[in-house]
Design a protein around this motif. Sequence first.
Motif, PDB file in Angstrom:
ATOM      1  N   VAL A  83       0.860  -1.187   0.000  1.00  0.00           N
ATOM      2  CA  VAL A  83       0.000   0.000   0.000  1.00  0.00           C
ATOM      3  C   VAL A  83       0.895   1.234   0.000  1.00  0.00           C
ATOM      4  O   VAL A  83       2.024   1.209   0.511  1.00  0.00           O
ATOM      5  N   ALA A  84       0.407   2.305  -0.597  1.00  0.00           N
ATOM      6  CA  ALA A  84       1.257   3.479  -0.818  1.00  0.00           C
ATOM      7  C   ALA A  84       0.633   4.736  -0.231  1.00  0.00           C
ATOM      8  O   ALA A  84      -0.593   4.876  -0.173  1.00  0.00           O
ATOM      9  N   LEU A  85       1.530   5.638   0.210  1.00  0.00           N
ATOM     10  CA  LEU A  85       1.084   6.934   0.724  1.00  0.00           C
ATOM     11  C   LEU A  85       2.137   7.973   0.383  1.00  0.00           C
ATOM     12  O   LEU A  85       3.326   7.753   0.616  1.00  0.00           O
ATOM     13  N   GLU A  86       1.707   9.102  -0.174  1.00  0.00           N
ATOM     14  CA  GLU A  86       2.618  10.244  -0.390  1.00  0.00           C
ATOM     15  C   GLU A  86       2.452  11.152   0.829  1.00  0.00           C
ATOM     16  O   GLU A  86       1.333  11.412   1.269  1.00  0.00           O
ATOM     17  N   THR A  87       3.575  11.602   1.401  1.00  0.00           N
ATOM     18  CA  THR A  87       3.508  12.375   2.631  1.00  0.00           C
ATOM     19  C   THR A  87       4.621  13.429   2.644  1.00  0.00           C
ATOM     20  O   THR A  87       5.551  13.361   1.839  1.00  0.00           O
ATOM     21  N   SER A  88       4.510  14.360   3.591  1.00  0.00           N
ATOM     22  CA  SER A  88       5.648  15.268   3.790  1.00  0.00           C
ATOM     23  C   SER A  88       6.198  15.082   5.204  1.00  0.00           C
ATOM     24  O   SER A  88       7.080  15.801   5.645  1.00  0.00           O
ATOM     25  N   THR A  89       5.677  14.074   5.907  1.00  0.00           N
ATOM     26  CA  THR A  89       6.047  13.839   7.308  1.00  0.00           C
ATOM     27  C   THR A  89       6.980  12.636   7.404  1.00  0.00           C
ATOM     28  O   THR A  89       6.757  11.631   6.724  1.00  0.00           O
ATOM     29  N   ASP A  90       8.004  12.709   8.280  1.00  0.00           N
ATOM     30  CA  ASP A  90       8.836  11.522   8.524  1.00  0.00           C
ATOM     31  C   ASP A  90       8.037  10.522   9.354  1.00  0.00           C
ATOM     32  O   ASP A  90       7.520  10.887  10.404  1.00  0.00           O
ATOM     33  N   PRO A  91       7.974   9.262   8.929  1.00  0.00           N
ATOM     34  CA  PRO A  91       7.314   8.259   9.772  1.00  0.00           C
ATOM     35  C   PRO A  91       8.067   8.111  11.093  1.00  0.00           C
ATOM     36  O   PRO A  91       9.264   8.416  11.173  1.00  0.00           O
ATOM     37  N   VAL A  92       7.388   7.607  12.108  1.00  0.00           N
ATOM     38  CA  VAL A  92       8.017   7.395  13.417  1.00  0.00           C
ATOM     39  C   VAL A  92       9.006   6.233  13.292  1.00  0.00           C
ATOM     40  O   VAL A  92       8.792   5.312  12.520  1.00  0.00           O
ATOM     41  N   GLY A  93      10.084   6.270  14.066  1.00  0.00           N
ATOM     42  CA  GLY A  93      11.009   5.134  14.122  1.00  0.00           C
ATOM     43  C   GLY A  93      12.210   5.333  13.215  1.00  0.00           C
ATOM     44  O   GLY A  93      12.330   6.326  12.504  1.00  0.00           O
ATOM     45  N   ASP A  94      13.160   4.347  13.311  1.00  0.00           N
ATOM     46  CA  ASP A  94      14.400   4.433  12.543  1.00  0.00           C
ATOM     47  C   ASP A  94      14.136   4.182  11.073  1.00  0.00           C
ATOM     48  O   ASP A  94      13.484   3.209  10.718  1.00  0.00           O
ATOM     49  N   GLY A  95      14.678   5.025  10.249  1.00  0.00           N
ATOM     50  CA  GLY A  95      14.514   4.846   8.811  1.00  0.00           C
ATOM     51  C   GLY A  95      15.176   6.000   8.105  1.00  0.00           C
ATOM     52  O   GLY A  95      15.737   6.895   8.740  1.00  0.00           O
ATOM     53  N   ALA A  96      15.129   5.962   6.790  1.00  0.00           N
ATOM     54  CA  ALA A  96      15.746   7.045   6.023  1.00  0.00           C
ATOM     55  C   ALA A  96      15.072   7.112   4.658  1.00  0.00           C
ATOM     56  O   ALA A  96      14.538   6.108   4.170  1.00  0.00           O
ATOM     57  N   TRP A  97      15.114   8.289   4.066  1.00  0.00           N
ATOM     58  CA  TRP A  97      14.558   8.463   2.714  1.00  0.00           C
ATOM     59  C   TRP A  97      15.601   8.009   1.702  1.00  0.00           C
ATOM     60  O   TRP A  97      16.771   8.365   1.805  1.00  0.00           O
ATOM     61  N   TRP A  98      15.165   7.234   0.736  1.00  0.00           N
ATOM     62  CA  TRP A  98      16.073   6.655  -0.258  1.00  0.00           C
ATOM     63  C   TRP A  98      15.581   7.070  -1.644  1.00  0.00           C
ATOM     64  O   TRP A  98      14.375   7.028  -1.891  1.00  0.00           O
ATOM     65  N   PRO A  99      16.469   7.429  -2.571  1.00  0.00           N
ATOM     66  CA  PRO A  99      15.996   7.843  -3.904  1.00  0.00           C
ATOM     67  C   PRO A  99      15.290   6.685  -4.627  1.00  0.00           C
ATOM     68  O   PRO A  99      15.857   5.593  -4.746  1.00  0.00           O
ATOM     69  N   ALA A 100      14.076   6.941  -5.097  1.00  0.00           N
ATOM     70  CA  ALA A 100      13.300   5.869  -5.750  1.00  0.00           C
ATOM     71  C   ALA A 100      14.011   5.358  -6.999  1.00  0.00           C
ATOM     72  O   ALA A 100      13.908   4.175  -7.327  1.00  0.00           O
ATOM     73  N   ASP A 101      14.761   6.233  -7.690  1.00  0.00           N
ATOM     74  CA  ASP A 101      15.401   5.774  -8.931  1.00  0.00           C
ATOM     75  C   ASP A 101      16.722   5.030  -8.661  1.00  0.00           C
ATOM     76  O   ASP A 101      17.403   4.630  -9.591  1.00  0.00           O
ATOM     77  N   ARG A 102      17.083   4.834  -7.375  1.00  0.00           N
ATOM     78  CA  ARG A 102      18.271   4.028  -7.058  1.00  0.00           C
ATOM     79  C   ARG A 102      17.899   2.851  -6.162  1.00  0.00           C
ATOM     80  O   ARG A 102      18.693   2.366  -5.363  1.00  0.00           O
ATOM     81  N   MET A 103      16.658   2.399  -6.329  1.00  0.00           N
ATOM     82  CA  MET A 103      16.153   1.353  -5.428  1.00  0.00           C
ATOM     83  C   MET A 103      16.958   0.053  -5.552  1.00  0.00           C
ATOM     84  O   MET A 103      17.134  -0.662  -4.580  1.00  0.00           O
TER      85      MET A 103
END
Length: 347
Positions: free
Chosen positions: A307-327
């Motif tokens: 399932v997908a969601l577009e957001t401008s908020t960082d989700p809670v917990g450890d993680g990082a934003w990764w470039p979609a075109d370098r998946m």
Amino acid sequence: MTASISVSLLGWYDAHARDLPWRLPPGSARPDDPAWPYRVWLSEVMLQQTTVAAVKPYFAKFTETWPTVEALAAASEDDVMAAWAGLGYYSRARNLVKCARQVAERGGFPTTEAGLRALPGLGDYAAAAIAAIAFGQRAVVVDANVERVVARLFAIDEPLPKARKAIRAATDAITPETRAGDFAQGLMDLGAHICTSRAPRCLLCPLSDACEGRKQGEPERLPVKPAKKVVPERRGTAFWITRDGGRKVWLVTRPASGMLGGMRALPDDGWTARADGSGETPLAGEWRSLGAVRHGFTHASLTLRVVALETSTDPVGDGAWWPADRMEEAGLATLFAKAAQLALAAR
Ligand code: SF4
């Protein structure tokens, strides 16, 4: 008869050995080079539960990036896990790093089967194979191919796993004092190409005169398999969370212990989602269903909704934003790589 079996097999191996990047030609002297046991060990760990064809590109990548056990020992676990992504059974990669560090610390691989068995991630089979192939020790090497050939050769018709004791004893009886590594690799090659599971090619087999299974007819029924277990079905949901119009994707690192431990992944619900898909989501919003992917583990089959969601908020917990075109560089485990492909195709 046992001596003639090893002579026939070694003669066949000399003529028909597979040419593999981690092997020496049959009968070669073992190189006095510490990179040699490293290559044997690496290939044996990679080949556990995996095919030769799948391992070849990984073996090339690993030996190019980390040509010695010391280089691998100095690598970060994240880099090794990312390089391993797609090869499966990820606990092997974690043990690979642990083992490399132990070996580097002690100044080289132990040369005995017992010493090798004490290293992280090495079971009876791998320890015996490395002792025989890398160090020329007489060791009894039994993998699935050897198990099949020997069960047929001696017509051992007790069902697995009980038959393993008799198969091991029979393999011990035919293993020669010298060239035990070539002998083990010969039996493996015979199992892979001649004594195959469904259609053994007995007319081409160097052991056909000695083979009790062939004489009794229907050697393909051996070894007798245990009754199949029903694999449970599991369900789960993976969350494809994006920002900047889908250009960045939120990735997490899974906890070190447990399934796919330490691997980079999409966030998920722990695969305990309700069958109707109404489980909790990591962010509130209008989630879009993208479909589902299927994945088979040894102990379960999983259907993972995405399932997908577009957001401008960082989700809670450890993680990082990764470039979609370098998946493809993220080192996602196969299950999450499939989910990412589904999401990227739906853009
Ligand atoms: S004779 Fe046939 S069954 Fe026996 S070991 Fe050879 S290929 Fe396998």
